[in-house]
Design an enzyme around this catalytic site. Structure first.
Site, PDB file in Angstrom:
ATOM      1  N   HIS A  11       0.820  -1.217   0.000  1.00 35.69           N
ATOM      2  CA  HIS A  11       0.000   0.000   0.000  1.00 35.69           C
ATOM      3  C   HIS A  11       0.856   1.270   0.000  1.00 35.69           C
ATOM      4  CE1 HIS A  11       1.056   0.937   4.170  1.00 35.69           C
ATOM      5  NE2 HIS A  11       0.945  -0.364   4.400  1.00 35.69           N
ATOM      6  N   ARG A  13       1.833   5.345   1.271  1.00 37.38           N
ATOM      7  CA  ARG A  13       2.268   5.886   2.553  1.00 37.38           C
ATOM      8  C   ARG A  13       1.098   6.385   3.387  1.00 37.38           C
ATOM      9  NH1 ARG A  13       5.968  11.254   3.503  1.00 37.38           N
ATOM     10  NH2 ARG A  13       3.911  12.110   3.987  1.00 37.38           N
ATOM     11  N   THR A  14       1.210   6.201   4.690  1.00 35.59           N
ATOM     12  CA  THR A  14       0.266   6.762   5.651  1.00 35.59           C
ATOM     13  C   THR A  14       1.023   7.726   6.562  1.00 35.59           C
ATOM     14  OG1 THR A  14       0.626   5.141   7.412  1.00 35.59           O
ATOM     15  CG2 THR A  14      -0.960   4.541   5.687  1.00 35.59           C
ATOM     16  N   TRP A  16       1.281   7.369   9.657  1.00 38.40           N
ATOM     17  CA  TRP A  16       2.030   6.523  10.590  1.00 38.40           C
ATOM     18  C   TRP A  16       3.320   5.999   9.956  1.00 38.40           C
ATOM     19  CZ3 TRP A  16      -1.274   3.017  14.277  1.00 38.40           C
ATOM     20  CH2 TRP A  16      -2.099   3.842  15.057  1.00 38.40           C
ATOM     21  N   ASN A  17       3.293   5.695   8.655  1.00 36.28           N
ATOM     22  CA  ASN A  17       4.547   5.356   7.982  1.00 36.28           C
ATOM     23  C   ASN A  17       5.531   6.518   8.089  1.00 36.28           C
ATOM     24  OD1 ASN A  17       2.881   3.640   5.264  1.00 36.28           O
ATOM     25  ND2 ASN A  17       3.962   2.716   6.985  1.00 36.28           N
ATOM     26  N   GLU A  85      -2.232  -6.826   7.329  1.00 40.72           N
ATOM     27  CA  GLU A  85      -0.892  -6.827   7.891  1.00 40.72           C
ATOM     28  C   GLU A  85      -0.835  -7.740   9.114  1.00 40.72           C
ATOM     29  OE1 GLU A  85       2.104  -6.891   7.740  1.00 40.72           O
ATOM     30  OE2 GLU A  85       2.837  -4.816   7.606  1.00 40.72           O
ATOM     31  N   HIS A 153       0.395  -5.589   2.636  1.00 34.14           N
ATOM     32  CA  HIS A 153       1.232  -4.837   3.571  1.00 34.14           C
ATOM     33  C   HIS A 153       2.632  -5.424   3.614  1.00 34.14           C
ATOM     34  CE1 HIS A 153      -2.571  -3.103   5.181  1.00 34.14           C
ATOM     35  NE2 HIS A 153      -3.032  -4.299   4.836  1.00 34.14           N
TER      36      HIS A 153
END
Length: 233
Positions: A11, A13-14, A16-17, A85, A153
């Site tokens: 996936h 980027r978030t 949190w990443n 994930e 993930h």
């Protein structure tokens, strides 16, 4: 019958990443850069692999990434919780420093490739089993000339590849992780061969310098506003 080609996609980027927080089963959406990555990655992936079916983790970051590829390719998207994930229990949402401070022994064991005990984490073998069961099941529903795209993930994909290559996913760490919206291609081996899948390409992605890809361009333009609701079936 079975698909001859499977493409496993991580996936986008978030937040949190970007801030170094462990996600696991936490349902964190793509950030602006992640949406840009999903759009750009989908365009590149579609030029290389025209999937007949896109299956994705039901966590929103994967579902959003899958939808970008489905819009580029015209394929349908199926969401499946087996493609989530790895669950990290009490560690989800925590940073590197918080893990080191709160669970120093478990953290060091995890970094060595061992199972962190006492935090409620899913075992690597369990993740590999559910991932591969899903991948094989969907692949077997397709014809040999068709391609299956799986959006999932980082840890889950690495564990699935290990098992598909005939390795013990509980301890074998020969597969490095994927960057956001990068992918690996596996092709079915000749009938009777062991293992029955072969790794053809790993961690492929759009033609950007890694720093630019991770951070996104200075001007995201219209891509920053792009988002679509995930489809399911």
């Amino acid at each position: 019958m079975s698909a001859r080609t499977v493409v496993l996609v991580r996936h986008g980027r978030t937040e949190w990443n970007a801030t170094g927080r462990l996600q696991g089963h936490a349902d964190v959406a793509l950030d602006d850069v992640g949406r840009w990555q999903a759009r750009r990655g989908a365009q590149t992936l579609f030029r290389r692999h025209k999937a007949s079916l896109v299956v994705a983790s039901d966590l929103v970051r994967a579902a959003q990434t899958a939808q970008a590829y489905a819009e580029a390719s015209g394929a349908r998207v199926v969401l499946d919780a087996r493609l989530r994930e790895r669950g990290f229990g009490q560690w989800e949402g925590l940073t590197h420093d918080e893990l080191v401070d709160g669970w120093p022994e478990q953290y060091e064991a995890w970094r060595r490739g061992e199972e962190p005990v006492g935090i409620g984490a899913e075992t690597k073998a369990a993740v590999a089993d559910r991932m591969v069961a899903a991948i094989r099941g969907y692949a077997e529903d397709l014809d040999a000339g068709q391609t299956l795209a799986v959006v999932s993930h980082g840890a889950a994909i690495s564990l699935a590849i290990a098992k598909l290559l005939g390795q013990d996913a509980s301890y074998w760490r020969g597969i490095a992780g994927l960057n956001n919206v990068h992918w690996s291609q596996l092709s079915r081996a000749t009938a009777g061969a062991t293992p029955d899948w072969r790794l053809v390409t790993h961690n492929a992605g759009p033609d950007y310098a890694l720093d630019e890809w991770n951070d996104g361009p200075a001007d995201l333009g219209d891509d920053a506003d792009w988002i679509s609701a995930p489809s399911s079936a």
